[in-house]
Design an enzyme around this catalytic site. Structure first.
Site, PDB file in Angstrom:
ATOM      1  N   HIS A  84      -5.410  -6.202  -8.279  1.00  0.00           N
ATOM      2  CA  HIS A  84      -6.678  -5.546  -7.949  1.00  0.00           C
ATOM      3  C   HIS A  84      -6.816  -4.133  -8.518  1.00  0.00           C
ATOM      4  CE1 HIS A  84      -4.399  -3.770  -4.507  1.00  0.00           C
ATOM      5  NE2 HIS A  84      -5.288  -2.801  -4.595  1.00  0.00           N
ATOM      6  N   GLU A  88      -8.597  -0.672 -12.980  1.00  0.00           N
ATOM      7  CA  GLU A  88      -8.928   0.703 -12.624  1.00  0.00           C
ATOM      8  C   GLU A  88      -7.878   1.698 -13.117  1.00  0.00           C
ATOM      9  OE1 GLU A  88      -9.424   3.060  -8.438  1.00  0.00           O
ATOM     10  OE2 GLU A  88      -9.753   0.907  -8.462  1.00  0.00           O
ATOM     11  N   ASP A  89      -6.596   1.321 -13.012  1.00  0.00           N
ATOM     12  CA  ASP A  89      -5.507   2.272 -13.256  1.00  0.00           C
ATOM     13  C   ASP A  89      -4.760   2.081 -14.571  1.00  0.00           C
ATOM     14  OD1 ASP A  89      -6.150   3.254 -10.801  1.00  0.00           O
ATOM     15  OD2 ASP A  89      -4.513   2.290  -9.725  1.00  0.00           O
ATOM     16  N   ASP A 151      -6.622  -4.094   1.354  1.00  0.00           N
ATOM     17  CA  ASP A 151      -6.283  -2.924   0.530  1.00  0.00           C
ATOM     18  C   ASP A 151      -6.454  -1.635   1.351  1.00  0.00           C
ATOM     19  OD1 ASP A 151      -5.943  -1.250  -1.831  1.00  0.00           O
ATOM     20  OD2 ASP A 151      -8.124  -1.096  -1.915  1.00  0.00           O
ATOM     21  N   ASP A 271      -8.245   2.001  34.648  1.00  0.00           N
ATOM     22  CA  ASP A 271      -8.346   1.254  35.904  1.00  0.00           C
ATOM     23  C   ASP A 271      -8.982  -0.114  35.706  1.00  0.00           C
ATOM     24  OD1 ASP A 271      -7.057   2.834  37.649  1.00  0.00           O
ATOM     25  OD2 ASP A 271      -8.822   3.922  38.368  1.00  0.00           O
TER      26      ASP A 271
END
Length: 717
Positions: A84, A88-89, A151, A271
């Site tokens: 995933h 992006e990276d 994620d 309670d």
């Protein structure tokens, strides 16, 4: 990028990877081989990356894939979870992913990827656009959001190395958006965990103090808890009902919210004891309810039947509150095993429990309808879409009946207009009134649980901008805004055509005599698609009619500084394209002038309006001569000040004089002077024209106590 060979993963990940592989026992050997390939590719792509905690980056995709495996999702979803972050990276492309792992996996990964390569004006705008992309991908394939939630869950669990401000920002976003999405999809267990993790990150000290207090309270109250539990089990056994009974743990964040929202002390919240009864089938749910009501007295009005009418996220249970030993409130949820699966895992139960096909299919249909409504809410503005979806994520609901007996779930606080748009867009656009439980009701009426609502439509009715101030659902808000934008463009195009025609006639040119190629050149030079777009821009004030006329006639030497001497005729009110200025409130009979205001169209002022003096001198090209076109039957708001002697009953006398002159009072306010000798009355009244206003003033002057009457102008308002 070439994938790494399917060799064993890095040694540092060996134990976690082995546990992960062992959990894939429900997949075929071919599918397991594909998952191994995806892991090897991800490990290679992230080989030189580390998380902020110092761990190898691959620990994160592996943990997300592990959560997806817990839901027993398919191989494509597991591969997407492992991959995933590669778009992006790393330098990997969507095309490469599609070639290696198939188009479906590539689409899932793309739906999960952020839009980092695009430029946005602000962080909020970027987040809104990322969120829109995720939801659109989710509408196409529900697995996208399930992976995204897993994620987010792991990110929250491993956020200790981040800066405190970033931790708080991500945790706040989770509470506002991701936790409500989990609840909307029925993922109750995940919903509670996301809330508790976020709470610990936003308020670490409060969370720790509260957690310690809850552990201590649990130990102190063990005896009472055991007594209630044994009593419920014995009663159900004596009634011949087989059931699993267990205590229901309160979550950290829900306890905090209850204390804060209801202003309760910690002891008051703790309670209340919660229990869950899980039985074999639906009839047994109701038998168990009867048995428990004979054991402890039920609290009137605290019974809810979510079995007959499930929540929108598929949740089903019977809820009842009982008075236990020593007057202790006891909350009980009664459900079947199937309902329990859906209550815990929501839409993920479709994959997790294959034996619950019927409830899973029903939940899938409901979720699909909600996702389709998200697609319908799209508009050009990401922030507006973001706002609309946030509105729809609030879980409180009321159940409304149509005249044919169909049940529709609406958010709490929804109005008649929201319901009309939920039925159909055309019903919303043309709704004019409604009957609630057979009685006529205004459109802004808030709906209550169990209301039977019938919408009355009219072909002449259309959305009113005022609706936006009270509608609650994102769907209604989106549809109204779209209609108003379309109407504004249509009205602006008509106004723009009139303004350009007037400008051409003032220059001695009849529009019909201009050759077609001149019009085409005008459209082309401005970058528009059609002459309608040119008219719309003029009507919205984005282009000046004098400049457009000059270009159309190719007469660059003409001066655009002064408008032509022809006046544009206007009706009293012409909708969104022509507006009467609120500062001076012109009425028929007043000398008037029009200002082309960017984005608003033509705004009409009186000639002597104090607020426009500077602008008329500085920007004469933006001003157009206008005149009233005779029209009967319309009333216009106007403000007047009336100074009166401070005597008993004077307000009634003035109001009576206004009414006798045929005017309506819209608003009135009073200011007394310090000596209380005089009172200043400020009225907003409705008149047909200037002569009508004069008649109203004459009527008031006959009252001896009235000392002064003034019409309020721009700067005085």
């Amino acid at each position: 990028m070439e994938p790494a060979p399917s060799s064993p993963p890095p040694a540092i990940e060996e134990p976690a990877y082995r546990v992960f592989l062992d959990s894939l026992d429900y997949l075929s050997p071919e599918q397991v081989a594909l998952v191994k390939k995806a892991y090897a590719f991800s490990a290679h792509a992230h080989a030189h990356q580390k998380r902020m905690s110092g761990e190898p980056y691959i620990t994160h995709p592996l943990a997300v894939a592990g959560a997806v495996v817990e839901w027993r999702m398919d191989a494509d979803a597991i591969m997407a979870a492992l991959l995933h972050d590669v778009l992006e990276d790393t330098g990997t492309t969507k095309r490469e992913l599609a070639d290696l792992f198939g188009r479906e996996v590539a689409e899932l990964v793309d739906g999960l990827s952020k839009l980092d390569k695009m430029e946005f004006a602000s962080y909020q705008e970027a987040q809104a656009e990322n969120f829109r992309k995720m939801l659109m991908a989710m509408a196409r394939d529900l697995r996208v959001v399930l992976i995204k939630l897993a994620d987010r869950q792991h990110n929250l669990q491993t956020m200790s190395a981040m800066r405190p401000d970033k931790r708080r920002r991500i945790a706040t976003e989770t509470l506002e958006i991701y936790a409500p999405i989990a609840l909307r999809l029925g993922l109750n267990k995940l919903y509670r965990e996301l809330q508790d993790l976020s709470f610990r990150l936003i308020h670490p000290h409060r969370a720790e103090v509260l957690a310690r207090a809850m552990r201590a309270a649990r130990g102190n109250r063990k005896e009472l808890l055991t007594r209630i539990l044994d009593g419920i089990r014995d009663k159900l056994a004596h009634a011949g009902l087989r059931a699993d009974v267990f205590g229901r743990e309160k979550s950290l964040y829900s306890t905090f919210r209850k204390m804060k929202d209801k202003h309760l002390s910690f002891s008051q919240v703790l309670d209340i004891y919660g229990f869950r009864v899980v039985v074999d089938n639906v009839p047994t749910c109701y038998l168990a309810l009867g048995a428990l009501h004979s054991l402890f007295k039920p609290v009137p009005g605290k019974f809810k039947d979510y079995v007959a009418i499930p929540k929108a996220n598929g949740y089903q249970s019977l809820h009842t509150t009982l008075i236990g030993p020593y007057g202790t409130p006891v909350e009980v949820q009664i459900r079947t095993q199937e309902m329990h699966h859906v209550a815990q895992e929501g839409v993920a139960a479709h994959w997790l429990y294959k034996d619950t096909e019927e409830s899973g299919a029903d939940l899938q249909i409901k979720t699909h309808k909600w996702l389709q409504s998200l697609l319908e809410m799209q508009s050009g503005d990401s922030s507006e879409f973001f706002e609309n979806v946030k509105i729809d994520l609030f879980p409180d609901e009321v159940y409304i009946f149509t005249p044919k007996g169909k049940i529709m779930a609406m958010p709490r606080g929804a109005t008649v207009v929201d319901f009309a748009y939920a039925v159909h867009t055309d019903v919303g656009h043309h709704c004019s009134a409604a009957r609630i439980n057979h009685d006529l009701a205004p459109l802004r009426t808030e709906l209550r649980n169990g209301d039977m609502v019938e919408i009355i439509t009219s072909p002449q009715a259309s959305p009113n901008p005022i609706w936006l101030t009270y509608v609650k659902t994102g769907r209604a808000r989106s549809k109204i805004r779209h209609f108003l934008r379309t109407m504004q463009n249509e009205e602006s195009a008509r106004l723009g055509e009139r303004l350009l025609r007037q400008e051409l006639l003032s220059l001695g040119v009849v529009p019909i005599s201009i050759p077609t190629d001149a019009w085409e050149q005008l459209v082309k030079s401005g970058g528009q698609r059609s002459i309608e777009d040119v008219y719309t821009d003029i009507g919205l004030g984005k282009r000046l009619p004098s400049v457009v006329a000059r270009r159309l006639l190719a007469r660059e030497d003409m001066s655009g500084d002064s408008p032509g001497n022809m006046a544009l005729a206007i009706h009293g009110t012409e909708g969104m394209a022509i507006q009467l200025a609120r500062c001076c409130q012109p009425i028929p009979g007043d000398p008037i002038i029009g200002s082309i205001k960017k984005g608003s169209g033509l705004v009409i002022h009186t000639h002597d309006c104090p607020t426009i003096r500077k602008s008329r001198t500085a920007e004469p090209q933006k001003w157009i001569d206008v005149e009233w076109e005779p029209e009967e039957g319309k009333l216009f708001d106007i403000r007047i000040k009336v100074e009166v002697k401070n005597t008993r009953g004077v307000l009634a006398q003035v109001a009576s004089a206004i009414a006798e002159a045929g005017s309506n009072i819209e608003h009135v306010s009073m200011d007394a002077d310090p000596e209380r000798l005089f009172t200043l009355l400020r009225f907003t009244i409705q008149v047909a024209h200037r002569n009508h206003l004069a008649a109203v003033m004459r009527g008031m002057r006959h009252i001896p106590e009235v000392t002064r009457i003034v019409r309020e102008r721009g700067g005085e308002a």
